[in-house]
Scaffold this active site. Structure first.
Site, PDB file in Angstrom:
ATOM      1  CG  ASP A  99      -0.218   0.003   2.513  1.00 35.49           C
ATOM      2  OD1 ASP A  99       1.024   0.191   2.511  1.00 35.49           O
ATOM      3  OD2 ASP A  99      -0.856  -0.167   3.558  1.00 35.49           O
ATOM      4  N   GLY A 101       0.986   3.689   2.237  1.00 33.23           N
ATOM      5  CA  GLY A 101       1.312   4.232   3.561  1.00 33.23           C
ATOM      6  C   GLY A 101       0.370   5.349   3.982  1.00 33.23           C
ATOM      7  N   GLY A 102      -0.399   5.866   3.049  1.00 33.81           N
ATOM      8  CA  GLY A 102      -1.285   6.996   3.344  1.00 33.81           C
ATOM      9  C   GLY A 102      -2.299   6.680   4.426  1.00 33.81           C
ATOM     10  CG  PHE A 103      -5.762   3.447   5.765  1.00 32.81           C
ATOM     11  CD1 PHE A 103      -7.011   4.014   5.563  1.00 32.81           C
ATOM     12  CD2 PHE A 103      -5.599   2.537   6.806  1.00 32.81           C
ATOM     13  CE1 PHE A 103      -8.084   3.682   6.382  1.00 32.81           C
ATOM     14  CE2 PHE A 103      -6.664   2.199   7.624  1.00 32.81           C
ATOM     15  CZ  PHE A 103      -7.909   2.770   7.417  1.00 32.81           C
ATOM     16  CG  ASP A 153      -4.989   7.376  -1.250  1.00 32.44           C
ATOM     17  OD1 ASP A 153      -4.027   6.898  -0.600  1.00 32.44           O
ATOM     18  OD2 ASP A 153      -6.143   6.924  -1.171  1.00 32.44           O
ATOM     19  N   GLY A 226     -11.224   4.780   0.328  1.00 31.93           N
ATOM     20  CA  GLY A 226     -12.147   5.668   1.032  1.00 31.93           C
ATOM     21  C   GLY A 226     -13.528   5.092   1.272  1.00 31.93           C
ATOM     22  CG  ASP A 276      -6.497  -4.846   1.588  1.00 35.72           C
ATOM     23  OD1 ASP A 276      -7.085  -4.042   0.840  1.00 35.72           O
ATOM     24  OD2 ASP A 276      -6.097  -4.533   2.720  1.00 35.72           O
ATOM     25  CB  CYS A 314     -13.168 -25.691   6.224  1.00 38.45           C
ATOM     26  SG  CYS A 314     -11.555 -24.925   6.017  1.00 38.45           S
ATOM     27  CB  CYS A 316      -7.962 -25.199   6.302  1.00 43.84           C
ATOM     28  SG  CYS A 316      -8.495 -25.120   8.024  1.00 43.84           S
ATOM     29  CB  CYS A 319     -11.174 -27.898   9.120  1.00 49.14           C
ATOM     30  SG  CYS A 319     -11.794 -26.283   9.628  1.00 49.14           S
ATOM     31  CG  HIS A 345     -11.038 -22.090   9.820  1.00 48.47           C
ATOM     32  ND1 HIS A 345     -11.585 -23.032   8.975  1.00 48.47           N
ATOM     33  CD2 HIS A 345     -12.001 -21.166  10.034  1.00 48.47           C
ATOM     34  CE1 HIS A 345     -12.838 -22.689   8.705  1.00 48.47           C
ATOM     35  NE2 HIS A 345     -13.117 -21.567   9.345  1.00 48.47           N
TER      36      HIS A 345
HETATM   37 ZN   LIG Z   1     -10.778 -24.808   8.161  1.00 48.61          ZN
END
Ligand SMILES: [Zn+2]
Length: 382
Positions: A99, A101-103, A153, A226, A276, A314, A316, A319, A345
């Site tokens: 990013d 860095g502005g935020f 920005d 924004g 994100d 799931c 993963c 799980c 997860h």
């Molecule tokens: Zn999972």
């Protein structure tokens, strides 16, 4: 199939005509291909908190985020460059987006002073005076060596009067031209950020101004900034419905800072490609688990003896391997492994949701997919 080539990041739209602007696509970076729509986990300090790059690779996010403000202050972009750039420094070989860095400057740092040149502020770490300008932001991102860079920005608050917002946007437009003039590494692309709050006419005007610059030297993508900054949800959604489809179709579209499962699905429906958010990993650390049946609170005593996984649908590592009872126990003890397993997860669920949406788009069954995902959140007990 729509195929338009830009110098980098040529975005290929793979799904043709679902009802509405939702789309699946892909673009290339020098660290690999990105298939969209996709959720990008946030690695603020050069780490996606609590998970190793090998665990991340299994989760399969394709792109992760690095943070210009944080990494520029500590350990410093020059040090990261000395170590071969952020990919090598953090052991992640896939694409990275940084990013601007502005935020963070506008949300974390104190004693800000804005001028046309840039913003001076005090570091939130040690109070030292710092300066961020469009040129400095891109110098940091060039040193980090990310694949996708964001132009700096000004990030106005969600509730700001229109005249002030217009002045801020005009400055962001001038900063965009300065950002475009900064030489980057050959593999790096630059995204422009659109502001305008919930005012559709301002967003359109801001986009027109960016497109005038784009005609001279193209941007590699466009971000909507924004939003999700305190405005009422219906207002944010109304902007997305009208505005996202007006962004250039031949470049990736990135909705910044948005990442609840509901918001992802809604954004995909409007034609967003990249998302994100810190939410899935932050929620994981607080024992709040995202599942195909809605949100589950691991703290709850009803999980103390529960033998089932967090989400039976799931696949993963968490799980596949552990019961809710074990994860409840780790959480109660504050064990680090609990943070890691919950994060694996939550990120798997979130990345998996965008991956499943992509598959549904490719197979021309996206509306039915979205409907069934929402129905389960609303009707089934997690
Ligand atoms: Zn999972």
């Amino acid at each position: 199939m729509l195929k338009i080539t830009t110098p980098y990041f040529s975005f290929i739209q793979e799904s043709g005509a679902p009802p509405g602007p939702a789309r699946a696509g892909r673009f290339h970076t020098s660290h690999g291909e990105v298939a969209t729509p996709v959720f990008m986990p946030v690695g603020t300090q050069g780490t996606v908190k609590g998970v190793t790059p090998a665990q991340l690779a299994e989760i399969g996010p394709q792109v992760i985020l690095g943070n210009t403000y944080h990494l520029g202050l500590r350990p410093g972009d020059a040090l990261v460059a000395q170590h071969g750039g952020l990919h090598r420094f953090m052991g992640w070989n896939g694409p990275i987006l940084t990013d601007s860095g502005g935020f963070q400057v506008f949300s974390l740092a104190s004693l800000r002073k804005m001028t046309e040149e840039g913003v001076t502020f005090q570091s939130h770490l040690d109070g030292s005076p710092q300066f961020l300008s469009p040129e400095r932001s891109l110098e940091i991102q060039r040193n980090l060596g990310s694949d996708i860079c964001m132009a700096l920005d000004e990030c106005p608050p969600g509730r700001i009067e229109r005249a002030k917002l217009e002045a801020s946007m005009a400055r962001t437009t001038r900063w965009l031209a300065r950002s475009r003039a900064v030489p980057l590494q050959p593999h790096q692309g630059l995204f422009a950020i659109n502001q305008g709050g919930t005012h559709l006419d301002l967003r359109r005007r801001h986009l027109e101004e960016a497109m005038e610059q784009d005609a001279k030297t193209p941007f590699q993508g466009f971000a909507v900034g924004g939003l999700s900054v305190g405005e009422p949800k219906p207002e944010m959604n109304a902007v997305l419905v009208e505005f996202v489809k007006e962004l250039p179709a031949d470049r990736p579209r990135y909705l910044m800072g948005v990442g609840t499962p509901e918001d992802l699905l809604f954004g995909i429906e409007q034609g967003v490609d990249l998302f994100d958010c810190v939410l899935p990993s932050r929620e994981a650390r607080h024992g709040r688990i995202l599942t195909s049946r809605g949100k589950l609170n691991l703290k709850n005593a009803r999980h103390r003896e529960a033998d089932q996984p967090l989400d039976p649908d799931c696949g993963c590592y968490t799980c596949r391997t552990f019961s809710r009872a074990y994860l409840h126990h780790l959480f109660r003890c504050g064990e680090l492994l609990g943070f890691t397993l919950n994060t694996i997860h939550n990120l798997s669920y979130t990345v998996g949701l965008t991956r499943a949406a992509r598959q549904a788009l490719l197979e021309n069954r996206f509306p039915a997919f979205a409907q069934s995902v929402r129905a389960r959140w609303q009707t089934e007990e997690p």
